[in-house]
Design a protein around this motif. Structure first.
Motif, mmCIF file in Angstrom:
data_model
loop_
_atom_site.group_PDB
_atom_site.id
_atom_site.type_symbol
_atom_site.label_atom_id
_atom_site.label_comp_id
_atom_site.label_asym_id
_atom_site.label_seq_id
_atom_site.Cartn_x
_atom_site.Cartn_y
_atom_site.Cartn_z
ATOM 1 N N ARG A 1 6.545 15.937 23.750
ATOM 2 C CA ARG A 1 6.179 17.234 23.162
ATOM 3 C C ARG A 1 6.211 17.180 21.642
ATOM 4 N N ARG A 2 7.209 16.569 21.084
ATOM 5 C CA ARG A 2 7.319 16.443 19.626
ATOM 6 C C ARG A 2 7.915 15.069 19.312
ATOM 7 N N PRO A 3 7.069 14.037 19.245
ATOM 8 C CA PRO A 3 7.574 12.672 19.060
ATOM 9 C C PRO A 3 8.123 12.372 17.665
ATOM 10 N N VAL A 4 7.779 13.203 16.681
ATOM 11 C CA VAL A 4 8.210 12.953 15.298
ATOM 12 C C VAL A 4 9.208 14.021 14.879
ATOM 13 N N GLN A 5 10.316 13.570 14.299
ATOM 14 C CA GLN A 5 11.333 14.482 13.785
ATOM 15 C C GLN A 5 11.247 14.541 12.262
ATOM 16 N N VAL A 6 11.802 15.590 11.702
ATOM 17 C CA VAL A 6 11.694 15.791 10.258
ATOM 18 C C VAL A 6 12.437 14.718 9.476
ATOM 19 N N ASP A 7 13.419 14.058 10.096
ATOM 20 C CA ASP A 7 14.184 13.047 9.369
ATOM 21 C C ASP A 7 13.619 11.638 9.543
ATOM 22 N N ASP A 8 12.487 11.488 10.195
ATOM 23 C CA ASP A 8 11.834 10.183 10.311
ATOM 24 C C ASP A 8 11.155 9.842 8.981
ATOM 25 N N ASP A 9 11.566 8.736 8.377
ATOM 26 C CA ASP A 9 11.010 8.351 7.076
ATOM 27 C C ASP A 9 9.681 7.612 7.200
ATOM 28 N N ASP B 1 5.866 18.055 6.692
ATOM 29 C CA ASP B 1 6.030 17.753 5.266
ATOM 30 C C ASP B 1 5.624 18.939 4.402
ATOM 31 N N GLU B 2 4.545 19.617 4.811
ATOM 32 C CA GLU B 2 4.104 20.791 4.046
ATOM 33 C C GLU B 2 5.140 21.913 4.120
ATOM 34 N N LYS B 3 5.695 22.104 5.298
ATOM 35 C CA LYS B 3 6.706 23.152 5.462
ATOM 36 C C LYS B 3 7.959 22.846 4.659
ATOM 37 N N ALA B 4 8.326 21.572 4.579
ATOM 38 C CA ALA B 4 9.523 21.179 3.833
ATOM 39 C C ALA B 4 9.258 21.053 2.339
ATOM 40 N N GLY B 5 7.990 21.086 1.951
ATOM 41 C CA GLY B 5 7.640 20.976 0.542
ATOM 42 C C GLY B 5 7.897 19.598 -0.040
ATOM 43 N N VAL B 6 7.691 18.561 0.792
ATOM 44 C CA VAL B 6 7.919 17.193 0.324
ATOM 45 C C VAL B 6 6.615 16.401 0.396
ATOM 46 N N MET B 7 6.620 15.226 -0.212
ATOM 47 C CA MET B 7 5.446 14.367 -0.165
ATOM 48 C C MET B 7 5.235 13.884 1.278
ATOM 49 N N ALA C 1 0.827 -1.208 0.000
ATOM 50 C CA ALA C 1 0.000 0.000 0.000
ATOM 51 C C ALA C 1 0.862 1.259 0.000
ATOM 52 N N ILE C 2 1.884 1.287 0.858
ATOM 53 C CA ILE C 2 2.748 2.463 0.944
ATOM 54 C C ILE C 2 3.495 2.679 -0.367
ATOM 55 N N ASN C 3 4.029 1.620 -0.933
ATOM 56 C CA ASN C 3 4.738 1.742 -2.212
ATOM 57 C C ASN C 3 3.805 2.140 -3.344
ATOM 58 N N GLY C 4 2.511 1.918 -3.140
ATOM 59 C CA GLY C 4 1.514 2.324 -4.135
ATOM 60 C C GLY C 4 0.973 3.710 -3.905
ATOM 61 N N GLY C 5 1.483 4.412 -2.899
ATOM 62 C CA GLY C 5 1.081 5.804 -2.689
ATOM 63 C C GLY C 5 0.115 6.043 -1.550
ATOM 64 N N ILE C 6 -0.275 5.005 -0.811
ATOM 65 C CA ILE C 6 -1.161 5.183 0.345
ATOM 66 C C ILE C 6 -0.301 5.483 1.570
#
Length: 339
Positions: free
Chosen positions: A182-190, A216-222, A97-102
């Motif tokens: 406070r912020r469990p997710v970092q920008v470099d988490d794939d 993701d929106e701030k970084a301009g990535v998918m 699913a993830i490789n298909g874009g979900i």
């Protein structure tokens, strides 16, 4: 009328609720023939009676003993043969699913030995909690490998669980944090996997997913993929206002169920493995350990539609009253097609 989130709305499942509670979901040293993990593609399997009871539901140790009973290919061959097999299937389906874009996925492996539909995770026996959390580790590792993620974040319900697992799993290949950080997710988490979020963490879970989208929106990535593993964000034990329930329902609608293994009491099971349809299996009365496929749906069967499927499967010769006032036998396929 839809049942509340987290509560089964199948009266067949509800009918077995009291029975399941009464036996406290105990493991049997000699596993019952009804055990979901008693089949294989060519041979009917029975869990080895000599292995410890807890190993039957251990993602690392569960094994099966082959018996020389050839059944040939069957529709229930898609069902897993063990807990480890279920975890592997879930990881493979989610990776597809993830490789298909979900990028918003949900996985459900809801075995009654570990899971109560109202109260969530249960650990009646020694070592159950360790086996339960180890199941999440195997899923995280398998999914990360299949999607090729280099930085993986597994987020657990609270800081206590996160700290305990970080200490116990010193050889882990992924990072661990908690929903109440406070912020469990970092920008470099794939890849982000939220493991077993519960009602107290419902708001934090939604906040975490929003943080991923904002980063993701701030970084301009998918958008990066986020997976909910065995979520129970709403429960019959916790009262929720109508507005809160609607917000939670709208949140979960954004997630595609890529894998679901949800037993229906002792009647059968609902199964989905992406990209296949939802399947309803009923146990074969004359062939213990095997299941009969009685319906397939593009969406999850629930409520009256699920009741009707099960009723017709268990009582295929039940008479229906026609417009002419006469009794007519309605086939299962006709009934399913009308739902």
């Amino acid at each position: 009328m839809q049942a509340p989130l987290g509560r089964s709305n199948c009266r067949h499942c509800q009918a077995h609720k009291a029975q399941n509670i009464a036996r406290s979901f105990r493991f049997s040293c000699a596993p019952p023939a009804r055990d979901l993990f008693t089949r294989s593609r060519q041979t009917r399997w029975l869990a080895s009676r000599s292995q410890p009871a807890d190993a039957q539901f251990d993602v690392d140790d569960g094994k099966a003993e082959a018996l020389p009973v050839e059944l040939g290919p069957r529709e229930d061959d898609v069902l897993p043969d063990s807990l480890g097999d279920a975890v592997a299937q879930a990881a493979s389906a989610t990776a597809v699913a993830i490789n298909g874009g979900i990028v918003r996925c949900q996985v459900e492996i809801l075995l009654p030995e570990f899971w109560d539909p109202i109260s969530g995770p249960i650990f009646p026996n020694k070592g159950d909690q360790e086996r339960f959390w180890r199941m999440t580790r195997r899923f995280v590792e398998a999914l990360a490998k299949q999607v090729g993620a280099s930085s993986v974040k597994a987020i657990y319900p609270d800081a206590g669980v996160a700290a305990m697992l970080s200490y116990q799993w010193s050889d882990k290949t992924f990072n661990i944090d908690s929903l109440n950080a406070r912020r469990p997710v970092q920008v470099d988490d794939d890849l982000i996997i939220v493991c077993c979020p519960d009602p107290p963490g419902a708001e934090e879970c939604q906040r975490t997913v929003r943080q991923v989208a904002e980063q993701d929106e701030k970084a301009g990535v998918m958008e990066r993929p986020v997976v909910l593993f065995n979520q129970r964000l709403s429960s019959g034990d916790v009262g929720l206002g109508l507005n809160h329930r609607r917000l939670l329902q709208n949140f979960l609608k954004r997630f595609s169920v890529t894998y679901s293994l949800r037993p229906l009491g002792e009647v059968g099971t609902i199964f989905r493995c992406y990209p296949e349809l939802w399947k309803v299996f009923i146990e074969e009365s004359n062939l213990p350990g095997r299941y009969r496929l009685v319906a397939e749906r593009p969406n999850r069967p629930a409520g009256d539609a699920l009741d009707l499927i099960i009723d017709q499967a268990l009582n295929p010769n039940a008479a229906q009253t026609g417009a002419d006032g006469q009794q007519h036998n309605r086939s299962l396929l006709a009934t399913v097609g009308a739902t």
